[in-house]
Design a protein around this motif. Sequence first.
Motif, PDB file in Angstrom:
ATOM      1  N   ALA A  52     -41.138  16.016  16.389  1.00  0.00           N
ATOM      2  CA  ALA A  52     -41.259  14.623  15.965  1.00  0.00           C
ATOM      3  C   ALA A  52     -40.848  13.627  17.043  1.00  0.00           C
ATOM      4  CB  ALA A  52     -40.432  14.386  14.701  1.00  0.00           C
ATOM      5  N   CYS A  53     -40.385  14.127  18.189  1.00  0.00           N
ATOM      6  CA  CYS A  53     -40.072  13.272  19.337  1.00  0.00           C
ATOM      7  C   CYS A  53     -41.256  13.317  20.298  1.00  0.00           C
ATOM      8  CB  CYS A  53     -38.822  13.773  20.051  1.00  0.00           C
ATOM      9  SG  CYS A  53     -37.316  13.696  19.082  1.00  0.00           S
ATOM     10  N   LYS A  54     -41.712  12.156  20.703  1.00  0.00           N
ATOM     11  CA  LYS A  54     -42.896  12.135  21.565  1.00  0.00           C
ATOM     12  C   LYS A  54     -42.774  11.068  22.646  1.00  0.00           C
ATOM     13  CE  LYS A  54     -45.937  13.649  17.810  1.00  0.00           C
ATOM     14  NZ  LYS A  54     -44.900  13.621  16.762  1.00  0.00           N
ATOM     15  N   LEU A  55     -43.520  11.295  23.713  1.00  0.00           N
ATOM     16  CA  LEU A  55     -43.712  10.262  24.713  1.00  0.00           C
ATOM     17  C   LEU A  55     -44.684   9.224  24.152  1.00  0.00           C
ATOM     18  CD1 LEU A  55     -44.251  12.497  27.875  1.00  0.00           C
ATOM     19  CD2 LEU A  55     -42.111  11.441  27.105  1.00  0.00           C
ATOM     20  N   LEU A  56     -44.773   8.080  24.810  1.00  0.00           N
ATOM     21  CA  LEU A  56     -45.817   7.128  24.440  1.00  0.00           C
ATOM     22  C   LEU A  56     -47.168   7.756  24.756  1.00  0.00           C
ATOM     23  CD1 LEU A  56     -44.315   3.755  25.706  1.00  0.00           C
ATOM     24  CD2 LEU A  56     -44.291   4.682  23.381  1.00  0.00           C
ATOM     25  N   ARG A 110     -46.121   4.353  31.695  1.00  0.00           N
ATOM     26  CA  ARG A 110     -45.805   5.337  32.721  1.00  0.00           C
ATOM     27  C   ARG A 110     -44.326   5.322  33.062  1.00  0.00           C
ATOM     28  NH1 ARG A 110     -45.245   4.675  37.938  1.00  0.00           N
ATOM     29  NH2 ARG A 110     -46.235   2.610  37.902  1.00  0.00           N
ATOM     30  N   ILE A 111     -43.747   4.144  33.194  1.00  0.00           N
ATOM     31  CA  ILE A 111     -42.332   4.020  33.541  1.00  0.00           C
ATOM     32  C   ILE A 111     -41.453   4.545  32.412  1.00  0.00           C
ATOM     33  CG2 ILE A 111     -40.483   2.363  33.993  1.00  0.00           C
ATOM     34  CD1 ILE A 111     -42.592   0.609  35.413  1.00  0.00           C
ATOM     35  N   ILE A 112     -41.775   4.163  31.174  1.00  0.00           N
ATOM     36  CA  ILE A 112     -40.989   4.597  30.020  1.00  0.00           C
ATOM     37  C   ILE A 112     -41.044   6.113  29.868  1.00  0.00           C
ATOM     38  CG2 ILE A 112     -40.914   4.565  27.487  1.00  0.00           C
ATOM     39  CD1 ILE A 112     -41.738   1.609  27.632  1.00  0.00           C
ATOM     40  N   ASN A 113     -42.239   6.689  29.983  1.00  0.00           N
ATOM     41  CA  ASN A 113     -42.377   8.130  29.821  1.00  0.00           C
ATOM     42  C   ASN A 113     -41.672   8.897  30.933  1.00  0.00           C
ATOM     43  OD1 ASN A 113     -43.832   7.823  27.489  1.00  0.00           O
ATOM     44  ND2 ASN A 113     -45.823   8.278  28.395  1.00  0.00           N
ATOM     45  N   GLN A 114     -41.768   8.390  32.150  1.00  0.00           N
ATOM     46  CA  GLN A 114     -41.105   9.060  33.262  1.00  0.00           C
ATOM     47  C   GLN A 114     -39.593   9.047  33.070  1.00  0.00           C
ATOM     48  OE1 GLN A 114     -42.624  10.874  35.732  1.00  0.00           O
ATOM     49  NE2 GLN A 114     -40.506  11.544  35.923  1.00  0.00           N
ATOM     50  N   ARG A 115     -39.084   7.948  32.576  1.00  0.00           N
ATOM     51  CA  ARG A 115     -37.652   7.854  32.316  1.00  0.00           C
ATOM     52  C   ARG A 115     -37.227   8.862  31.241  1.00  0.00           C
ATOM     53  NH1 ARG A 115     -36.526   2.052  31.226  1.00  0.00           N
ATOM     54  NH2 ARG A 115     -37.336   2.529  29.142  1.00  0.00           N
ATOM     55  N   ALA A 116     -38.044   8.986  30.179  1.00  0.00           N
ATOM     56  CA  ALA A 116     -37.733   9.937  29.109  1.00  0.00           C
ATOM     57  C   ALA A 116     -37.798  11.371  29.614  1.00  0.00           C
ATOM     58  CB  ALA A 116     -38.698   9.736  27.944  1.00  0.00           C
ATOM     59  N   LEU A 117     -38.801  11.688  30.438  1.00  0.00           N
ATOM     60  CA  LEU A 117     -38.935  13.031  30.981  1.00  0.00           C
ATOM     61  C   LEU A 117     -37.793  13.358  31.939  1.00  0.00           C
ATOM     62  CD1 LEU A 117     -42.782  13.143  31.642  1.00  0.00           C
ATOM     63  CD2 LEU A 117     -41.521  14.530  29.985  1.00  0.00           C
ATOM     64  N   SER A 171     -34.787  12.193  31.815  1.00  0.00           N
ATOM     65  CA  SER A 171     -33.622  12.445  30.971  1.00  0.00           C
ATOM     66  C   SER A 171     -33.716  13.818  30.335  1.00  0.00           C
ATOM     67  CB  SER A 171     -33.527  11.366  29.892  1.00  0.00           C
ATOM     68  OG  SER A 171     -32.467  11.635  29.003  1.00  0.00           O
ATOM     69  N   MET A 172     -34.903  14.192  29.858  1.00  0.00           N
ATOM     70  CA  MET A 172     -35.109  15.495  29.234  1.00  0.00           C
ATOM     71  C   MET A 172     -34.874  16.622  30.233  1.00  0.00           C
ATOM     72  SD  MET A 172     -38.578  16.936  27.421  1.00  0.00           S
ATOM     73  CE  MET A 172     -39.385  17.230  29.020  1.00  0.00           C
ATOM     74  N   ASN A 173     -35.374  16.454  31.448  1.00  0.00           N
ATOM     75  CA  ASN A 173     -35.198  17.477  32.481  1.00  0.00           C
ATOM     76  C   ASN A 173     -33.735  17.629  32.857  1.00  0.00           C
ATOM     77  OD1 ASN A 173     -37.937  18.003  32.589  1.00  0.00           O
ATOM     78  ND2 ASN A 173     -38.309  16.525  34.217  1.00  0.00           N
ATOM     79  N   PHE A 174     -33.001  16.522  32.813  1.00  0.00           N
ATOM     80  CA  PHE A 174     -31.566  16.591  33.097  1.00  0.00           C
ATOM     81  C   PHE A 174     -30.862  17.411  32.028  1.00  0.00           C
ATOM     82  CE2 PHE A 174     -27.279  14.949  32.272  1.00  0.00           C
ATOM     83  CZ  PHE A 174     -26.681  15.185  33.504  1.00  0.00           C
ATOM     84  N   ILE A 175     -31.275  17.210  30.762  1.00  0.00           N
ATOM     85  CA  ILE A 175     -30.686  17.979  29.663  1.00  0.00           C
ATOM     86  C   ILE A 175     -30.987  19.456  29.837  1.00  0.00           C
ATOM     87  CG2 ILE A 175     -30.850  18.412  27.175  1.00  0.00           C
ATOM     88  CD1 ILE A 175     -31.295  15.410  26.803  1.00  0.00           C
ATOM     89  N   ALA A 176     -32.253  19.764  30.189  1.00  0.00           N
ATOM     90  CA  ALA A 176     -32.642  21.161  30.381  1.00  0.00           C
ATOM     91  C   ALA A 176     -31.851  21.791  31.526  1.00  0.00           C
ATOM     92  CB  ALA A 176     -34.143  21.247  30.651  1.00  0.00           C
ATOM     93  N   LEU A 177     -31.676  21.049  32.618  1.00  0.00           N
ATOM     94  CA  LEU A 177     -30.915  21.542  33.764  1.00  0.00           C
ATOM     95  C   LEU A 177     -29.459  21.761  33.378  1.00  0.00           C
ATOM     96  CD1 LEU A 177     -30.740  22.212  36.776  1.00  0.00           C
ATOM     97  CD2 LEU A 177     -30.345  19.773  37.214  1.00  0.00           C
ATOM     98  N   GLU A 178     -28.913  20.825  32.603  1.00  0.00           N
ATOM     99  CA  GLU A 178     -27.532  20.923  32.163  1.00  0.00           C
ATOM    100  C   GLU A 178     -27.327  22.171  31.308  1.00  0.00           C
ATOM    101  OE1 GLU A 178     -26.184  18.051  29.277  1.00  0.00           O
ATOM    102  OE2 GLU A 178     -24.286  17.824  30.334  1.00  0.00           O
TER     103      GLU A 178
END
Length: 285
Positions: free
Chosen positions: A127-131, A259-266, A268-275
Amino acid sequence: MEKITASIVVYKTDPFLLKRAMASFLNSSLTGTLTIIDNSPDDRLQHYCSIPGVTYIFNNENLGYGKAHNIALRQNLDQSIYHLVLNPDVYFNPSTLEKIFDFMEEQPQAGLAMPKVLNADHELQMACKLLPTPVDLAIRRFFPFKELVSKALERYEMKESGYDRIMNVPFLSGCFMFLRMQALKQTGLFDERFFLYAEDTDLSRRIHLQFETLFFPGAEIIHLHARGSYKDFYLTLQNLKSAVQYFSKWGWIFDTERRIINQRALSSMNFIALENTTIGKIRVA
């Protein structure tokens, strides 16, 4: 001032589903007025709404999803701290609203929150999505060979996040929108040009531009999620119409803000995955 008000828009809704959704909201100790807005051609559902704490409004026509919810939102804009936009095919435990209320009280920068969304068999709904881009929606809705585009779908639905951390997500599902009224006063209500579909994408995006729109996995709901547009030709047409309206409003191919909003969300998501990976390695070590 009520802590939480809510609205459910119905159209020929199964009374059993409606009663269960109503009970889910009313059984919480924090809840205030629940408004049922009926877009059905007749008022037979009124019988099930004649209980304390519920206001029933019969429109005698199908106004559309966002426009109908706006009736309740306008009535409660200065009457409650939060408002829940709720689908009739959703149900949850009484403690769910308390958890989200406490979470939002601790997150004053948040204008919108959504809990973890599960199917009836407790399978996670993405239920979480990019634009969305036009390609995202076309692939998700019409491309028959999903395995060939699984990576694109997983990216759009932010699957790699694990759905196990708080995330600032640009597009949260409209089945359960826990809204801060002060945020709505700044961003505006649902855009009533959208009759059905895309109104949640649009509102979530507008809130995200000024506030955080947070996924909160500390609470969960059950969403039956019938996917009516996959089965009904009229609903498919409404889905397409809303998509055209959405991209005409925000941009089709060239949408720099998206594009800017989605890149920011991705990012953040990649940081969580790395963490998560790093923590796992530390634990193994």
